[in-house]
Design a protein around this motif. Structure first.
Motif, mmCIF file in Angstrom:
data_model
loop_
_atom_site.group_PDB
_atom_site.id
_atom_site.type_symbol
_atom_site.label_atom_id
_atom_site.label_comp_id
_atom_site.label_asym_id
_atom_site.label_seq_id
_atom_site.Cartn_x
_atom_site.Cartn_y
_atom_site.Cartn_z
ATOM 1 N N ALA A 21 0.834 -1.206 0.000
ATOM 2 C CA ALA A 21 0.000 0.000 0.000
ATOM 3 C C ALA A 21 0.868 1.256 0.000
ATOM 4 O O ALA A 21 0.594 2.220 -0.731
ATOM 5 C CB ALA A 21 -0.944 -0.005 1.198
ATOM 6 N N GLY A 25 1.078 4.062 -2.981
ATOM 7 C CA GLY A 25 0.857 5.481 -2.703
ATOM 8 C C GLY A 25 1.992 6.358 -3.181
ATOM 9 O O GLY A 25 1.774 7.395 -3.817
ATOM 10 N N TYR A 46 -3.237 -4.563 -6.560
ATOM 11 C CA TYR A 46 -3.305 -4.433 -5.110
ATOM 12 C C TYR A 46 -4.582 -5.077 -4.569
ATOM 13 O O TYR A 46 -4.548 -5.815 -3.578
ATOM 14 C CB TYR A 46 -3.238 -2.966 -4.656
ATOM 15 N N ASP A 50 -4.335 -8.151 -2.088
ATOM 16 C CA ASP A 50 -4.955 -7.957 -0.781
ATOM 17 C C ASP A 50 -6.022 -9.023 -0.547
ATOM 18 O O ASP A 50 -6.093 -9.638 0.521
ATOM 19 C CB ASP A 50 -5.562 -6.558 -0.704
ATOM 20 N N SER A 135 -10.663 4.429 6.249
ATOM 21 C CA SER A 135 -11.211 3.851 5.018
ATOM 22 C C SER A 135 -12.644 4.317 4.780
ATOM 23 O O SER A 135 -13.000 4.707 3.664
ATOM 24 C CB SER A 135 -11.181 2.319 5.078
ATOM 25 N N VAL A 157 -6.024 8.795 -3.236
ATOM 26 C CA VAL A 157 -5.713 7.367 -3.102
ATOM 27 C C VAL A 157 -4.269 7.194 -2.632
ATOM 28 O O VAL A 157 -3.986 6.362 -1.769
ATOM 29 C CB VAL A 157 -5.978 6.607 -4.424
ATOM 30 N N TYR A 160 -4.140 8.149 1.050
ATOM 31 C CA TYR A 160 -4.819 7.084 1.793
ATOM 32 C C TYR A 160 -3.937 5.840 1.867
ATOM 33 O O TYR A 160 -3.777 5.251 2.941
ATOM 34 C CB TYR A 160 -6.159 6.762 1.110
ATOM 35 N N ALA A 161 -3.358 5.430 0.738
ATOM 36 C CA ALA A 161 -2.546 4.212 0.701
ATOM 37 C C ALA A 161 -1.337 4.319 1.622
ATOM 38 O O ALA A 161 -0.994 3.358 2.320
ATOM 39 C CB ALA A 161 -2.107 3.909 -0.737
ATOM 40 N N GLY A 165 -1.204 2.038 4.745
ATOM 41 C CA GLY A 165 -0.077 1.112 4.756
ATOM 42 C C GLY A 165 0.787 1.281 5.994
ATOM 43 O O GLY A 165 1.226 0.300 6.604
#
Length: 182
Positions: A21, A25, A46, A50, A135, A157, A160-161, A165
């Motif tokens: 992640a 990112g 991913y 995942d 999330s 994104v 967030y990643a 992560g």
């Protein structure tokens, strides 16, 4: 075997998931103008990775973990998201904003549920609760701000990643300590 033991035994899976992640990112931050098709492949990869990891952990713990179905649901959701991204990229491009939002909300809800179940078994479950809340908030933001655009989505994104992560890597290291002390 309880949920804590299952997760502690598989701490390295969470660690790898978090690292992927973070890498996703950072790559997204560094190349925001990259082809959307390439970015969709990253997302699909991913989501699939995942999902496979989540499904594997659920399957391997099903005999001893009463919550294995929740882990499996998270895995299946991610696998479905990855397959749709690979098989329908044009549709995915149009619906990416809502698609990522739904994935983030669903995964966040599952993580919050798992964290609440962990509450009785370990301390520090708040890290997983924060990850789940992050999330859900991220997904809701995308739903209510569709005009943000694809480039903004890519930056969101990426952010967030990296945060997700980092939290998952931190949580996995806590689980590693638990696994060595058991």
């Amino acid at each position: 075997m309880n949920l804590t033991t299952t997760l502690a035994k598989n701490w390295s899976v969470l660690f790898i998931r978090g690292l992927i992640a973070i890498i996703l990112g950072i790559l997204t931050w560094l190349a925001p103008q990259a082809s959307l098709s390439i970015m969709l492949l990253f997302f699909a990869g991913y989501f699939l990775f995942d999902g496979i990891l989540r499904t594997w952990v659920a399957w391997n713990s099903k005999q001893h973990n009463p919550y294995w179905r929740w882990l499996l649901i998270g895995g299946v959701l991610s696998i479905v998201a990855g397959l749709v991204t690979l098989l329908a990229p044009n549709v995915t491009t149009i619906l990416l904003l809502y698609y990522v939002a739904a994935w983030a909300i669903a995964i966040g809800a599952v993580e919050i549920f798992v964290a609440l179940k962990l509450r009785a078994e370990i301390s520090g479950e708040w890290v997983l609760i924060i990850t789940g809340l992050l999330s859900v908030v991220f997904g809701l933001y995308l739903v209510f701000n569709p005009s943000a655009g694809i480039h903004t989505l890519l930056w969101l994104v990426a952010t967030y990643a990296v945060i997700f992560g980092t939290l998952i890597v931190g949580f996995s290291l806590k689980l590693k300590k638990l696994s060595t002390s058991q």
